[in-house]
Write a protein that holds these residues in place. Structure first.
Motif, short mmCIF file in Angstrom:
data_model
loop_
_atom_site.label_atom_id
_atom_site.label_comp_id
_atom_site.label_asym_id
_atom_site.label_seq_id
_atom_site.Cartn_x
_atom_site.Cartn_y
_atom_site.Cartn_z
N GLY A 270 -60.27 -43.25 7.44
CA GLY A 270 -61.31 -43.79 7.69
C GLY A 270 -62.15 -45.20 8.48
N SER A 271 -61.20 -45.25 9.35
CA SER A 271 -61.89 -46.80 10.46
C SER A 271 -63.51 -46.34 11.25
CB SER A 271 -60.61 -47.95 11.08
OG SER A 271 -61.10 -48.70 12.10
N MET A 272 -63.56 -46.85 12.44
CA MET A 272 -64.23 -46.71 12.96
C MET A 272 -65.02 -45.29 13.83
SD MET A 272 -63.17 -49.86 16.30
CE MET A 272 -64.87 -50.06 16.49
N ILE A 273 -63.68 -44.97 14.42
CA ILE A 273 -63.93 -43.29 15.06
C ILE A 273 -64.12 -42.49 14.03
CG2 ILE A 273 -61.67 -41.96 14.01
CD1 ILE A 273 -61.85 -42.30 17.19
N ASN A 274 -64.68 -42.52 12.88
CA ASN A 274 -65.38 -41.53 12.08
C ASN A 274 -66.37 -42.75 11.46
OD1 ASN A 274 -63.13 -39.87 11.89
ND2 ASN A 274 -61.94 -40.10 10.68
N MET A 275 -66.87 -42.86 11.96
CA MET A 275 -68.17 -43.48 10.89
C MET A 275 -69.27 -43.65 11.92
SD MET A 275 -66.88 -46.96 9.89
CE MET A 275 -65.27 -47.17 8.66
N ASP A 276 -70.45 -43.50 11.12
CA ASP A 276 -71.90 -44.01 11.77
C ASP A 276 -72.95 -44.82 12.12
OD1 ASP A 276 -71.82 -40.81 13.23
OD2 ASP A 276 -71.72 -40.69 11.63
N ASN A 277 -73.24 -45.25 12.35
CA ASN A 277 -74.32 -47.18 12.24
C ASN A 277 -74.89 -46.40 10.83
OD1 ASN A 277 -73.82 -47.75 14.83
ND2 ASN A 277 -75.54 -47.17 15.44
N PRO A 278 -75.14 -47.59 9.88
CA PRO A 278 -75.11 -49.34 10.65
C PRO A 278 -73.20 -49.57 10.19
CG PRO A 278 -75.59 -48.63 8.14
CD PRO A 278 -76.16 -47.23 8.84
N ARG A 279 -72.85 -48.51 9.28
CA ARG A 279 -71.18 -49.25 9.91
C ARG A 279 -70.29 -49.42 10.56
NH1 ARG A 279 -68.39 -45.37 5.25
NH2 ARG A 279 -66.84 -47.31 5.11
N PHE B 187 -58.03 -50.03 10.64
CA PHE B 187 -58.40 -50.82 11.65
C PHE B 187 -56.80 -50.28 12.70
CE2 PHE B 187 -59.26 -53.37 15.08
CZ PHE B 187 -59.67 -52.75 15.97
N PHE B 188 -56.00 -51.06 12.04
CA PHE B 188 -54.65 -50.91 11.90
C PHE B 188 -53.73 -49.70 12.77
CE2 PHE B 188 -49.96 -51.62 11.75
CZ PHE B 188 -49.37 -51.86 13.03
N ILE B 189 -54.33 -48.57 10.95
CA ILE B 189 -53.42 -47.74 11.60
C ILE B 189 -54.47 -46.67 12.85
CG2 ILE B 189 -53.39 -44.82 10.60
CD1 ILE B 189 -53.25 -46.39 8.08
N LEU B 190 -55.77 -46.99 13.18
CA LEU B 190 -56.40 -46.38 13.85
C LEU B 190 -55.58 -46.43 15.19
CD1 LEU B 190 -58.13 -44.59 15.49
CD2 LEU B 190 -60.02 -46.65 15.23
N LEU B 191 -55.96 -48.30 15.60
CA LEU B 191 -54.92 -48.21 16.61
C LEU B 191 -53.93 -48.18 17.50
CD1 LEU B 191 -55.78 -52.62 16.43
CD2 LEU B 191 -57.29 -50.75 17.83
N VAL B 192 -52.87 -48.10 15.77
CA VAL B 192 -51.24 -47.63 16.64
C VAL B 192 -51.52 -46.08 16.56
CG1 VAL B 192 -49.32 -46.75 14.91
CG2 VAL B 192 -50.22 -49.39 14.43
N VAL B 193 -52.50 -45.32 16.04
CA VAL B 193 -52.41 -43.81 16.47
C VAL B 193 -53.15 -43.76 17.22
CG1 VAL B 193 -52.97 -41.31 15.80
CG2 VAL B 193 -52.61 -43.23 14.59
N ALA B 194 -54.31 -44.30 17.38
CA ALA B 194 -55.32 -44.10 19.30
C ALA B 194 -54.65 -45.31 20.49
CB ALA B 194 -56.57 -45.34 18.48
N GLY B 195 -54.43 -45.87 19.66
CA GLY B 195 -53.09 -46.83 21.52
C GLY B 195 -51.95 -46.24 21.91
N ASN B 196 -50.99 -45.75 20.93
CA ASN B 196 -50.37 -45.76 21.52
C ASN B 196 -49.36 -44.34 22.46
OD1 ASN B 196 -48.41 -48.17 20.71
ND2 ASN B 196 -48.74 -47.71 18.35
N GLU B 197 -50.19 -43.06 21.24
CA GLU B 197 -49.51 -41.93 22.09
C GLU B 197 -50.34 -41.74 23.06
OE1 GLU B 197 -48.05 -39.79 20.23
OE2 GLU B 197 -47.08 -41.38 18.17
N THR B 198 -51.51 -42.09 23.18
CA THR B 198 -52.29 -42.02 24.07
C THR B 198 -51.85 -42.86 25.35
OG1 THR B 198 -53.50 -44.42 23.47
CG2 THR B 198 -54.43 -41.60 22.81
N THR B 199 -52.01 -44.15 25.69
CA THR B 199 -51.59 -44.69 26.77
C THR B 199 -49.61 -44.45 27.06
OG1 THR B 199 -52.66 -46.37 26.26
CG2 THR B 199 -51.13 -47.10 28.10
N ARG B 200 -49.07 -44.04 25.83
CA ARG B 200 -47.56 -43.33 26.41
C ARG B 200 -47.75 -42.09 27.37
NH1 ARG B 200 -44.78 -40.55 21.42
NH2 ARG B 200 -45.10 -42.69 20.09
#
Ligand code: HEM
Length: 430
Positions: A102-111, A255-268
């Motif tokens: 539920g990190s930021m990618i699945n959120m709307d404002n103001p959260r 947030f860390f799970i989002l980073l691991v998922v969003a940042g690893n596979e994509t750049t790889r």
């Protein structure tokens, strides 16, 4: 390779995994047909497996946006096309998963705005500049490990190592935990691929267990860093900043799970597809080799456009009486943004099926179509891709793919699982 239209518009079903098992040319041919004939087609949703039907309701379909202009429009109107309604995946996420994802990618404002404000300093260009040396060091270390071998599996030995080590390092994860993070992120993004989910295990259970493992790792670190802060991002996020803002431990963990998922596979995958494209287009490789520094900025953008590592994200329409590209979208309807298609849109790009490392302008939407969710890690990803190719081309200039790449079967991540490369062993180290 050119697209080949073997399916009529009526025969295309983007929710059918059989479609994603078709060769690349046929899938591209289908997207070309959709862009031309039905740029906003309605599709049924993938069928929810029986075992999950008690947690995930079967939705009633989605509109597939396949043109660059429409995807940009939807991305830039988050007040109409929201991310927090049942998540940004094609099918809704069950509540218990949203706790972890539920990190930021699945959120709307103001959260969303609050979270993004707290974490964005860690990823701005100044911050990325400060870790440039570290990125150079890790990229060269990765190459040092394979250089004497004359060949290796590019994905496991090269392209996946740099993003993983950098993100773990930035967060303050110990090197002894890198492999755990690597295997958990593979399971989370595997779409239940049997290679990553242990035999006899329910894919959903494997998925939740992997997320739980990352969650616990990070909760422990967050607690520790409150008492023992260092220069890492975790310390900055859990301890109040100048405006008195901080993340809770569980916010840091998701947030860390989002980073691991969003940042690893994509750049790889950007790096792997880039390597494959350079092998298939030796003239382009030659030109880059002839002007390493000069060509890098446009080359990196073209590799991201070409690869489009993230195939889609979804939004949900929350307004009444909305129209996009002449199609009425009812309140509560899902729209899926097909970035892969937008990045080959002939109405937007000149000769989109040409791999051109000098392409300008190149306003691809590999990092999203603009708007508040635009990729937080874009500066970092660009830097990692640049450094990896600069060093590979400098140290192993004749590196090339020597066998068929093994593709991940997914409609979400444009992934390569394995890909053999060979090169002459350099006479000197660095
Ligand atoms: C080539 C590599 C990458 C690609 C293609 C990519 C692609 C994307 C895309 C398409 C989105 C959604 C944009 C939208 O909805 O408008 C996104 C969001 C995001 N990306 Fe990336 N990404 C990459 C690398 C990274 C890296 C290295 C990190 C961090 C370490 C990262 C962190 C994030 C985060 C946190 C979000 C959510 C932002 C938000 O919701 O506000 N990404 N990325």
């Amino acid at each position: 390779m050119e697209p080949r239209a073997v399916l009529t518009a009526d025969e295309i079903d983007l929710s059918d995994m059989e479609f994603w098992a078709r060769p690349w040319e046929e899938r591209e041919g289908a997207f070309q047909t959709l862009r031309r004939e039905r740029p906003i087609a309605k599709f049924p949703e993938p069928e929810i497996p029986e075992a999950l039907s008690y947690v995930i309701p079967q939705g009633d379909g989605y509109y597939a946006l396949t043109r660059h202009a429409h995807i940009s429009e939807a991305s830039r109107h988050p007040e109409i096309y929201q991310s927090g309604q049942g998540a940004t995946s094609m099918i809704d996420m069950p509540e218990e998963m949203l706790d972890f994802f539920g990190s930021m990618i699945n959120m709307d404002n103001p959260r969303h705005a609050r979270l993004r404000r707290i974490v964005s300093a860690a990823f701005n260009p100044r911050m990325i500049k400060s870790i440039e040396e570290r990125i150079d060091f890790v990229a060269n270390d990765v190459i040092d490990r394979v250089a004497p071998l004359g060949g290796c599996d590019f994905v496991t030995e090269v392209s996946s190592r740099l993003p993983l080590e950098i993100i773990c390092d930035m967060m303050g994860i110990a090197p002894s935990d890198y492999d755990t993070v690597f295997s958990c992120s593979n399971i989370i993004l595997s779409n239940g691929d049997p290679e990553y989910v242990p035999e006899g295990t329910d894919p959903m259970l494997a998925f939740m267990t992997a997320a739980q493992q990352l969650n616990l790792l990070m909760l422990d670190l967050a607690k520790y860093r409150k008492e023992h802060p260092t220069e890492d991002i975790t310390s900055a996020l859990v301890n109040t900043n100048v405006d008195g803002e901080a993340l809770t431990d569980s916010e840091v963990a998701s947030f860390f799970i989002l980073l691991v998922v969003a940042g690893n596979e994509t750049t790889r995958n950007a790096i792997s597809h880039g390597m494959l494209a350079l092998t298939e287009h030796p003239d382009q490789k030659r030109q880059w080799l002839d002007d390493l520094e000069g060509r890098s900025p446009t080359a990196v953008e073209e590799i991201i456009r070409w690869a489009t590592p993230v195939i889609h994200f979804r939004r949900t329409c929350v307004a009444e009486d909305v129209e996009i590209g002449g199609q009425r979208i009812e309140e509560g309807q899902k729209v899926v943004l097909w970035y892969n298609s937008a990045n080959r849109d002939e109405a937007y790009f000149d000769d989109p099926y040409r791999f051109d490392l000098a392409r300008t302008p190149n306003e691809h939407i590999g990092f999203g179509g603009g708007g508040p969710h635009f990729c937080l890690g874009a500066h970092l990803a660009r830097r990692e891709i640049k450094v990896m190719f600069d060093e590979l081309l400098r140290r192993l200039p004749d590196i090339e793919v020597t066998g068929e790449p093994e593709m991940l079967r997914s409609n979400f991540i444009h992934g390569i699982k394995r890909m053999p490369v060979e090169f002459s062993v350099p006479r000197t180290t660095r």
